[in-house]
Write a protein that holds these residues in place. Sequence first.
Motif, mmCIF file in Angstrom:
data_model
loop_
_atom_site.group_PDB
_atom_site.id
_atom_site.type_symbol
_atom_site.label_atom_id
_atom_site.label_comp_id
_atom_site.label_asym_id
_atom_site.label_seq_id
_atom_site.Cartn_x
_atom_site.Cartn_y
_atom_site.Cartn_z
ATOM 1 N N ALA A 78 0.889 -1.377 -0.040
ATOM 2 C CA ALA A 78 0.050 -0.009 -0.113
ATOM 3 C C ALA A 78 0.960 1.362 -0.127
ATOM 4 N N LYS A 79 2.265 1.080 0.531
ATOM 5 C CA LYS A 79 2.954 2.402 0.525
ATOM 6 C C LYS A 79 3.908 2.418 -0.535
ATOM 7 N N ALA A 80 3.874 1.426 -1.335
ATOM 8 C CA ALA A 80 4.677 1.239 -2.912
ATOM 9 C C ALA A 80 6.166 1.058 -1.904
ATOM 10 N N GLN A 81 6.303 0.074 -1.140
ATOM 11 C CA GLN A 81 7.635 -0.198 -0.718
ATOM 12 C C GLN A 81 8.199 -1.442 -0.963
ATOM 13 N N SER A 82 9.380 -1.821 -1.240
ATOM 14 C CA SER A 82 9.811 -3.279 -1.393
ATOM 15 C C SER A 82 9.421 -4.190 -0.241
ATOM 16 N N LEU A 83 9.316 -5.368 -0.748
ATOM 17 C CA LEU A 83 8.621 -6.225 0.187
ATOM 18 C C LEU A 83 9.636 -7.107 1.091
ATOM 19 N N THR A 84 9.318 -7.477 2.441
ATOM 20 C CA THR A 84 10.388 -8.005 3.122
ATOM 21 C C THR A 84 10.635 -9.581 2.842
ATOM 22 N N ASP A 85 11.977 -9.988 3.155
ATOM 23 C CA ASP A 85 12.203 -11.365 2.888
ATOM 24 C C ASP A 85 11.320 -12.213 3.509
ATOM 25 N N ILE A 86 11.152 -13.423 3.028
ATOM 26 C CA ILE A 86 10.366 -14.610 3.652
ATOM 27 C C ILE A 86 11.240 -15.793 3.897
ATOM 28 N N ASP A 87 12.423 -15.799 3.607
ATOM 29 C CA ASP A 87 13.437 -16.977 3.936
ATOM 30 C C ASP A 87 13.510 -17.386 5.165
ATOM 31 N N ASP A 88 13.189 -16.752 6.128
ATOM 32 C CA ASP A 88 13.212 -17.061 7.580
ATOM 33 C C ASP A 88 11.947 -17.935 7.881
ATOM 34 N N LEU A 89 10.701 -17.462 7.211
ATOM 35 C CA LEU A 89 9.453 -18.296 7.331
ATOM 36 C C LEU A 89 9.388 -19.545 6.695
ATOM 37 N N MET A 90 9.989 -19.695 5.413
ATOM 38 C CA MET A 90 10.110 -20.762 4.662
ATOM 39 C C MET A 90 11.038 -21.789 5.332
ATOM 40 N N SER A 91 11.916 -21.366 5.876
ATOM 41 C CA SER A 91 12.671 -22.165 6.525
ATOM 42 C C SER A 91 12.221 -22.848 7.834
#
Length: 757
Positions: A78-91
């Motif tokens: 919504a704020k037109a920002q880059s998305l946070t990584d999700i590698d920690d959740l995938m692991s």
Amino acid sequence: QWQQEVNNKTAPKQLQRDLHTLKGGARLVAITPIADLTHHSESLVIKETKEKTQPKPTFFALLLRCLDRLSEMQEQLAKAQSLTDIDDLMSAISSYQDAVIPQAIITTDTKNHVDPKTHPQVPKTDTHQKDIEPEVNQQSIEQIRIKADLLDFMSTFSGEANISRDRIGQQNRALARQLTEMHTTVDRLTEQLHKLELETETQILFRYDDEKSPNESDFDPLELDRFSQIQHLSRSLAESVNDLHDIADSMETFIDQSDNILLQQSRLDGELQQTLMSTRLLPFRHLAPRFERIVRQVSEELGKKAKLIITGLEQELDRGLLDKITAPIEHLIRNALIHGIEKPADRLQSTKGEVATLHLSLVRERREFIISLTDDGQGINLEKVKQRAVEKNLLDASSNPTHEVLMQFILHSGFSTADKVSQLAGRGVGLDVVNTGIKALKGRLSIHSTPAVGTRFDIYLPLTLSILQGLLVTCAEEQYAIPLTSVHIGERIRVDTVTALLAQNEQAKYEYGDETYQFFSLAKLLNHHTQLPNDVSKKLPLLLFKSGTLRIALLVDSIGGSREIVLKPIGKQLSHINAINGATILGDGRVLFVLDVPALVEDQRRLRNDTLSQTLVSEYALQPKQPIAFVVDDSITMRKASENLLKRYGFDVATARDGIDAVALLNETTPDIILLDIEMPRMDGYEFSSFIRNSAEFQHIPIVIITSRTGDKHRQRAHDIGVNAYLGKPYQEAEVINALKQLLHTHQFSSGDTSYG
């Protein structure tokens, strides 16, 4: 819901559907990180539902982390920002499932940083609607998007229609009063004509008997219709009176019909206004997941354990109000977790239990929303607050302020009791954001804290309705409107009782029923002199208010009845005054201020505490001593606006409505500066300025003219007289204050000043 009811079979299925829908939308617009995270979250839910045992707490903790990350990514989109990584959740999901996720998927998840500026955003779907109304038919209901500005315009337009209807109603009532007078006049005229007719007949018969001759007929003039001219006129007038009666009856019928039409129009306008207002309302429950996520994240970072209980989720607030109050509530939650809640080990030692409880509630009380945040932590350390206030030169070390005064320090910008600065606390910004945000909404904040028991923050927000029932009251010959829903009850009180209460000043109390109300005079709150009738047995109106813990008994001069009023904004110049909710236009064109009485009393208390305790150091003080300013203007609105502005900056203010009154004030006190208008009755601004400059006693006083006359001729004349500054209306606060700072420092502008250009 699933976490609270682990045996609930409906909740996991609904969660799967929501995740699947979100995944499909993300795939459609090529937002791969969200699509992959929802896919694996969905797989995690499916795997857990197939287990024969109940879900473990670790499963719910991991699932909540995934949902929190999805919410965070949605806000970033919504704020037109880059998305946070999700590698920690995938692991973490891989480890929980005890299965290896293909490297290709992990690579895609971790390296796909979507730039929202070059990709379409995920369509916002109301995922909470199913939680709110689970039994609603799954068939979609047609919806349209319209701009909030258009809704505001439609609401305002509806309010204007109500004003026009009210004006027509007033005209109808005036016409009805005139019709009543007409009926009375016609009845009086009928009686007079009847007497005239009797007198005429008597005179005719008398003259007939007096002049009767033997040769005349045996018939009298009445029997032969031999009437005089005056009798003909009286009969004609009688017929005209009958015609007037018929016309009045017809007009009365038309007025009754018009009243019925206006009543129907009032109902239609009310329904239209209510419908338009409801389109802007959103349930408070929309913010619940956001607040719960903050509690989980901050507790995890701090190594604390806390749960959030929210009540009043069904309450609905205006969308604009909901957006503006979100940040203050978030800061209060963080503040409670950081400063109020103890570590689990410390809580166990105090027999509180290692899991702290935060209770967030929203209730509607008359014309206010009350948002309360309560924690069961250690409370506010007032000794530490006092120590920091002394260190920052906000408090004299020898003073002994009350607890209420000390608690106000934590709302100051840059004030913090944290021992070190971290990403979460220590800069003294959080509660300043809370205080500023609440003031911008014309709300109030109260703080209650008990050591080792906990702290409660209460936010009082006015229920801003465009149309409301207002009670018209008079004070010092000025009329104001008070929202009728804020008045608990009305009472009448004898003048001698009022005199006794006024003599008690701030300690005045009024007993009604089983409750004690603090007594105030509206005139005194508005800085007017309270005028009482000479007859001590006469009774004056007294209004009783209830607002949270406040109990107010307000004395007014008179009550002008109640009516439906349309609340209007008052503009930037007066919007900072918390005690004014807005303005309204009456049917006759008069403009009245709509007062917020609890806010007015709170402002008075705050000013009194600052004066009596002499502990707060004004951050806006222009001089070491309190300067005195005269405000001379024939407009009461400008006098009040300028007076409130100057008082906020530490001035002692006296007002006058023209130059004659200002000269009388000079006999009582000598001001440090004078602000005056040009166009005033009896003695205008030029004449008063000339009087000042020609007086040896007062010629040193700086003069600032604030007027709508901004032409070069007017400026030049003021310059020739010796005026120090010349400002135009409407003025900007910063412009006035900067001029005052210069004048009170140098007492005159330099010759190169461009104020007169």
